[in-house]
Design a protein around this motif. Structure first.
Motif, PDB file in Angstrom:
ATOM      1  N   GLY A  94      -6.670   8.689   1.650  1.00  0.00           N
ATOM      2  CA  GLY A  94      -6.306   7.383   2.198  1.00  0.00           C
ATOM      3  C   GLY A  94      -6.721   7.181   3.636  1.00  0.00           C
ATOM      4  O   GLY A  94      -7.274   6.148   3.999  1.00  0.00           O
TER       5      GLY A  94
ATOM      6  N   ALA B  89      -4.028   3.204   7.291  1.00  0.00           N
ATOM      7  CA  ALA B  89      -5.198   4.071   7.183  1.00  0.00           C
ATOM      8  C   ALA B  89      -6.212   3.785   8.283  1.00  0.00           C
ATOM      9  O   ALA B  89      -6.630   4.696   9.017  1.00  0.00           O
ATOM     10  CB  ALA B  89      -5.836   3.915   5.807  1.00  0.00           C
TER      11      ALA B  89
ATOM     12  N   ALA C 178      -3.947  -2.387   2.071  1.00  0.00           N
ATOM     13  CA  ALA C 178      -4.613  -1.086   2.147  1.00  0.00           C
ATOM     14  C   ALA C 178      -5.182  -0.811   3.532  1.00  0.00           C
ATOM     15  O   ALA C 178      -5.828   0.209   3.737  1.00  0.00           O
ATOM     16  CB  ALA C 178      -5.745  -1.039   1.116  1.00  0.00           C
TER      17      ALA C 178
ATOM     18  N   ASN D 259       1.485   5.365   0.593  1.00  0.00           N
ATOM     19  CA  ASN D 259       1.028   6.403   1.500  1.00  0.00           C
ATOM     20  C   ASN D 259       1.698   7.722   1.154  1.00  0.00           C
ATOM     21  O   ASN D 259       2.812   7.741   0.607  1.00  0.00           O
ATOM     22  CB  ASN D 259       1.360   6.024   2.949  1.00  0.00           C
ATOM     23  CG  ASN D 259       0.573   4.823   3.431  1.00  0.00           C
ATOM     24  OD1 ASN D 259      -0.539   4.946   3.919  1.00  0.00           O
ATOM     25  ND2 ASN D 259       1.145   3.631   3.281  1.00  0.00           N
TER      26      ASN D 259
ATOM     27  N   PRO E  16     -11.840  -1.746   2.794  1.00  0.00           N
ATOM     28  CA  PRO E  16     -10.982  -0.727   2.191  1.00  0.00           C
ATOM     29  C   PRO E  16     -11.467  -0.313   0.798  1.00  0.00           C
ATOM     30  O   PRO E  16     -11.897  -1.152   0.006  1.00  0.00           O
ATOM     31  CB  PRO E  16      -9.614  -1.417   2.102  1.00  0.00           C
ATOM     32  CG  PRO E  16      -9.667  -2.505   3.109  1.00  0.00           C
ATOM     33  CD  PRO E  16     -11.088  -2.962   3.134  1.00  0.00           C
TER      34      PRO E  16
ATOM     35  N   ILE F 237     -10.179   0.914  -2.572  1.00  0.00           N
ATOM     36  CA  ILE F 237      -8.949   0.970  -3.384  1.00  0.00           C
ATOM     37  C   ILE F 237      -9.322   1.549  -4.738  1.00  0.00           C
ATOM     38  O   ILE F 237     -10.011   0.901  -5.524  1.00  0.00           O
ATOM     39  CB  ILE F 237      -8.322  -0.427  -3.532  1.00  0.00           C
ATOM     40  CG1 ILE F 237      -7.955  -0.994  -2.156  1.00  0.00           C
ATOM     41  CG2 ILE F 237      -7.085  -0.363  -4.431  1.00  0.00           C
ATOM     42  CD1 ILE F 237      -7.596  -2.465  -2.166  1.00  0.00           C
TER      43      ILE F 237
ATOM     44  N   GLY G 238       0.832  -1.192   0.000  1.00  0.00           N
ATOM     45  CA  GLY G 238       0.000   0.000   0.000  1.00  0.00           C
ATOM     46  C   GLY G 238       0.871   1.248   0.000  1.00  0.00           C
ATOM     47  O   GLY G 238       1.849   1.332   0.738  1.00  0.00           O
TER      48      GLY G 238
ATOM     49  N   LYS H  46      -7.256   4.240  -1.186  1.00  0.00           N
ATOM     50  CA  LYS H  46      -5.869   3.784  -1.253  1.00  0.00           C
ATOM     51  C   LYS H  46      -5.412   3.496  -2.668  1.00  0.00           C
ATOM     52  O   LYS H  46      -6.174   3.138  -3.554  1.00  0.00           O
ATOM     53  CB  LYS H  46      -5.720   2.491  -0.433  1.00  0.00           C
ATOM     54  CG  LYS H  46      -5.874   2.699   1.056  1.00  0.00           C
ATOM     55  CD  LYS H  46      -4.709   3.476   1.672  1.00  0.00           C
ATOM     56  CE  LYS H  46      -3.442   2.652   1.745  1.00  0.00           C
ATOM     57  NZ  LYS H  46      -2.378   3.316   2.526  1.00  0.00           N
TER      58      LYS H  46
END
Length: 319
Positions: A149, A121, A117, A38, A288, A290, A36, A314
């Motif tokens: 995110g 977060a 992900a 960031n 999540p 994405i 993932g 994400k």
């Protein structure tokens, strides 16, 4: 193995071939499946993050994969275990060696994409709202950067904890994502006055702020007495200067949260938080979002998507 390596802060990172590492005492080696991305990765690659890795280094703060080798005296997690790892760095490679105590076994039905992900977060938002702010059922939570995110997870967790959620984001498309995540009210930061819009909705009891800058100032002035403002980050590029007189007059608390810092002084707090989050995931109440998934050889495009703020939720990379 292939790895994305930063050799100099002034030179663009490159995909290169380096030896596959062997796990040391206390470590396991993970065959990495997904990583993932960031905003902090962008800062770290420029040497602007609060922690500066020794050069050269491999970015990638959170990952998921399968344990494929154990270091000396390590018995758990066993070879073949599917894990998520908050690595801090090292996720953008085909293999990585990490402390066994940083590996979290995955629920059986959790795909690697969701796992990569999930940790930073959701972990950040849960620690902020539960541990730091003590968000209570029925309170009003204002989330800035609500389609980003961490912001999107704050919307979800705020609703899970029983709050009324005001989501603030840029543009109709991003606000639609926040609405789908459960936001009760929407504010377009491009076209609306945040302070006036929040005050019209009765003010905020808790503010979740990964943006900083002018949005922090507007949110502060829309706070109710005894509000708590959570400082998560400064995606705007501006660290706000806080007028202490407003804190005094309204009995407002400003609380900082650096999620990764707990690994050094209270890792058990993170462990308990993550266990709760995995329970909610297993129950189907957290999922999540994405927006972009890139193959390893399109890493530059992945980072550019993050840099240009074209994503919601994400961005992940599949190894």
């Amino acid at each position: 193995m292939r790895a994305y390596q930063v050799k100099n802060y002034n030179v663009k990172a490159q995909l290169c071939s380096i030896p596959t590492p062997e796990p040391a005492a206390g470590q396991v080696r993970v065959k990495i499946e997904t990583c993932g991305l960031n905003f902090a990765d962008l800062l770290m690659m420029k040497g602007q993050y609060q922690e500066k890795p020794v050069l050269p280094f491999i970015p990638g703060m959170e990952l998921a994969g399968t344990v494929d080798a154990l270091g000396p005296n390590v018995t758990s997690p066993s070879i073949g275990t599917r894990v998520a790892v908050f690595s801090g760095q090292g996720g953008l490679a085909e293999y990585g060696c990490f402390g066994a105590d940083r590996c979290v076994p995955l629920p059986d039905d959790m795909p690697f994409s969701d796992a990569a992900a999930f940790q930073i977060a959701y972990g950040t938002s849960h620690m902020a709202l539960d541990h730091k702010a003590g968000l209570r059922r029925g309170e009003t939570l204002l989330v800035l950067g609500a389609a980003g995110g961490v912001g999107l997870t704050a919307v979800q967790i705020g609703k899970q904890m029983g709050a009324r959620v005001i989501a603030c984001a840029r543009g109709k498309d991003k606000l639609a994502v926040a609405k789908e995540a459960g936001a009760d009210h929407l504010i377009d930061s491009d076209t609306q006055d945040i302070r006036e819009a929040v005050k019209a909705l009765g003010g905020a009891n808790v503010v979740y702020d990964p943006i900083g800058g002018e949005q922090f100032t507007a949110a502060l002035r829309a706070c109710n007495p005894e509000a708590r403002i959570l400082v998560i980050g400064f995606a705007s590029g501006t660290v706000p200067q806080i007028p202490a007189n407003l804190l005094l007059v309204k009995n407002i608390s400003v609380v900082g949260l650096y999620w990764g810092g707990y690994l050094k002084f209270s890792p058990e707090t993170l462990t308990g938080s993550m266990a709760r989050l995995f329970e909610w995931y297993a129950e189907g109440t957290l999922k999540p979002h994405i927006s972009h998934s890139f193959p390893f050889d399109q890493l530059d495009d992945a980072f550019e998507t993050l840099r240009q703020r074209k994503s919601t939720g994400k961005v992940i990379v599949t190894l």
